[in-house]
Design an enzyme around this catalytic site. Structure first.
Site, PDB file in Angstrom:
ATOM      1  N   LYS A 366       0.842  -1.194   0.000  1.00 40.14           N
ATOM      2  CA  LYS A 366       0.000   0.000   0.000  1.00 40.14           C
ATOM      3  C   LYS A 366       0.884   1.254   0.000  1.00 40.14           C
ATOM      4  CE  LYS A 366      -3.821  -1.835   2.831  1.00 40.14           C
ATOM      5  NZ  LYS A 366      -4.941  -1.607   1.905  1.00 40.14           N
ATOM      6  N   ARG A 440     -10.532 -11.093   1.464  1.00 42.23           N
ATOM      7  CA  ARG A 440     -11.413 -12.102   0.859  1.00 42.23           C
ATOM      8  C   ARG A 440     -10.828 -13.504   0.959  1.00 42.23           C
ATOM      9  NH1 ARG A 440     -11.399  -8.898  -4.631  1.00 42.23           N
ATOM     10  NH2 ARG A 440     -11.153  -7.292  -3.043  1.00 42.23           N
TER      11      ARG A 440
END
Length: 602
Positions: A366, A440
């Site tokens: 990130k 996920r």
């Protein structure tokens, strides 16, 4: 919240800075012993209106409310507060607060309670004159007081970490023993919750509780007690409403504390240990799967995400068995829930929470600015844990299981790489195209395990899953996806009555092809075709692991965090989802049924 001072503190109160007590009284102001008095002001159709009892009490304090309307022009908007210092200040009551309650709906009283908690002085005992007129509005007011009184505080000092222990011998407060973490709190078998489970925290986690844990630590709650002078004081339903409000408030505050704990301390093991401690205090059964057990049982998503960190993953299973649901009125059957109403009170409901204790993005790193808030990336797991703790106090019917999927997504020599193929629980293979789409993957394990091993009848997951949901819906509305219309409707209604907002988004079948992979059953992001809709493709990915069961996904990436206090919303972790889950899980008699504030896709 004790009623007439008679209700004992719950064990969970020891784990948080507890919310103020709500005490119901039917006497007069002299019996309340209050230093601050609040009177409600309604926003009537013909202008703001004070209750007759409020006028009488205020007159006794030397305040003419009709004159106040002329000079200050308060409108009675829900959550507005006007402070009136009392002349002289020699008497026991030093201030009068004019509290706007709007139209008097549960949502209005919730906002009023939060505003009152924020404006009252530290340590004050406050009397509310002519308060809520029904158990539903009383409960909403109590929830508002509990939520508005929350202040960021250090969970460490209330969970077996008193003070600030000395750092390791080398002087490094962040030192961690990877071998101890990988071994887990038990060498092989699962860790069962017991009365002494709170002492299971590792020494490494203790040593990490240093000055870095002071981030965001502030004062405790403002109010000490709120005495509500009301005709409902002797109504058992009102007493139950107050107790329910406290249970909900404590559950949300627990979730907030966990979300706000710095990731230096909050490893997957530490969070699992706290979950066991909290579950034990609440009367739940808890099991922790260690890294070795996760690998042995095929939890490939958790294992892959946690590989880059020296602090390996955990799976926590929380179990609750409530009273047998009663049949509907006039029915001779055993089912408590009419077919298709979406509550599934007579089935096994499983809640799955994403628990990424820190998300660097992994090798798909990130940007630095995007990492700042990533200690909150376990807000879904915190909401599931918080909701589970309130089930015994609310006597929720039926069976509920909570799964906390805990991992830290870091870079390192063992980190999963873009292009890796992993096998999730149950055998589905996934090509990892972006290691920052890690939530996920851990949820895939939890969902498949719930459907395949736990025998779930319905599954609801919560996750800070996609930045796209904030772009679509902003910071106050969560995205709702569901394979079942009745379940989606029930969750939408529950969110509205609880004071949280959701918007149902579609599971667009045309986008499913974006998840195709030439080397695995699925890709973890939608790269096969440029369809956009990142939140939708993420939900479609999760649906693959729900086993065809009624399933709903709440994307709370926007709502789980807040940049400032606002009403019952707190700065930092908000605890979003606890109230919605409890509203959905409770029988209708336990929660308001009006769907004020709810938004839903048409």
């Amino acid at each position: 919240m004790s009623v007439d001072g008679s209700a004992p503190s719950a064990p969970l109160d020891e784990l948080i800075a507890p919310p103020p007590d709500i005490i119901l009284r039917s006497g007069d102001l002299a019996d309340a012993g209050a230093s601050v008095v609040a009177v409600p002001l309604s926003a009537g159709a013909d202008g703001p209106v004070f209750d007759e009892a409020a006028g009488r009490i205020a007159g006794g304090l030397g305040v003419r409310l009709e004159r106040l309307l002329e000079t200050e022009s308060p409108r009675g908007d829900a959550g507005s507060v006007l402070t009136v210092p009392l002349a002289g200040g020699d008497g026991p009551v030093s201030r009068l607060l004019v509290l706007g309650v709007g139209a008097g709906t549960p949502a209005d009283w919730r906002a009023a309670g939060a505003a009152l908690a924020r404006r009252a002085a530290s340590g004050a005992r406050l009397a509310l004159i002519a308060g809520p007129s029904s158990p539903e509005t009383l409960r909403a007011f109590g929830e508002g007081v509990a939520l508005g009184s929350y202040r960021v505080a250090s969970l460490l000092d209330r969970t077996g970490h008193p003070g600030r222990p000395a750092p390791p011998g080398d002087g490094d407060p962040a030192a961690v023993d990877p071998a101890a973490e990988r071994a887990g709190p038990a060498s092989t078998g699962s860790v069962e919750a017991a009365a002494s489970a709170g002492g299971a925290s590792s020494a490494a986690a203790d040593e990490a509780a240093t000055a870095a844990a002071d981030e965001g630590v502030a004062g405790a709650v403002q109010l000490r007690e709120v005495v509500v002078l009301t005709e409902l004081a002797r109504d058992p339903r009102a007493r139950d409403a107050v107790r329910a409000a406290r249970a909900v408030g404590v559950a949300v505050c627990l979730a907030r504390d966990l979300v706000n704990t710095p990731s230096l301390v909050k490893s997957p093991q530490w969070l699992a240990d706290q979950a066991v401690r909290i579950a034990t205090a609440a009367g739940l059964a808890a099991t922790v799967l260690t890294p070795a057990e996760l690998a042995e049982q095929g939890f490939g998503g958790l294992g892959a995400v946690g590989r880059g960190s020296p602090r390996p993953p955990r799976l926590v299973r929380l179990e609750y068995a409530g009273p047998t649901p009663a049949p509907p009125s006039g029915s001779s059957g055993s089912a408590a829930t009419p077919p298709g109403d979406g509550r599934f009170a007579d089935g096994h409901r499983v809640l799955v929470g994403k628990g990424i204790t820190f998300d660097s993005g992994g090798l798909s790193l990130k940007p630095a600015g995007s990492m700042v808030g990533m200690k909150t990336d376990m807000a879904g797991a915190a909401a599931v844990l918080g909701a589970m703790t309130a089930l015994p106090a609310l006597r929720v019917p039926g069976r509920v299981t909570g799964l906390l999927c805990l991992a830290e997504n870091m870079i390192g020599g063992s980190a999963m790489r873009p292009g890796d193929v992993i096998t999730c629980w149950g055998g589905t293979t996934v090509e990892v195209l972006n290691t920052d789409a890690e939530g996920r993957l851990v949820l895939a394990d939890g969902l498949a395990y719930a459907a395949g091993e736990l025998g779930a009848d319905v599954i609801v997951d919560l996750a800070t899953l996609t930045g796209a949901i904030s772009v679509a819906l902003g910071r106050r509305t969560a995205g709702l996806f569901s394979s079942d219309d009745a379940l989606a409707g029930a969750l939408s209604t529950a969110a509205g009555s609880a004071g949280e907002q959701v918007w149902r988004l579609p599971l667009t079948e045309d986008y499913r092809a974006a998840l195709e992979s030439p080397v695995a059953d699925l890709a973890n992001i939608g790269r096969a075709m440029e369809v956009g809709g990142g939140s939708i493709t993420a939900a479609l990915f999760l649906r693959e692991f729900a086993g065809g069961l009624p399933w709903a996904h709440l994307d709370i990436a926007g709502t789980a965090r807040a940049d400032s206090d606002d009403g019952e919303i707190s700065r930092g972790g908000t605890g979003w989802g606890v109230r919605t889950l409890l509203s959905w899980l409770c029988a209708p008699v336990d929660v308001p049924t009006a769907a004020s504030g709810v938004t839903s896709a048409g």
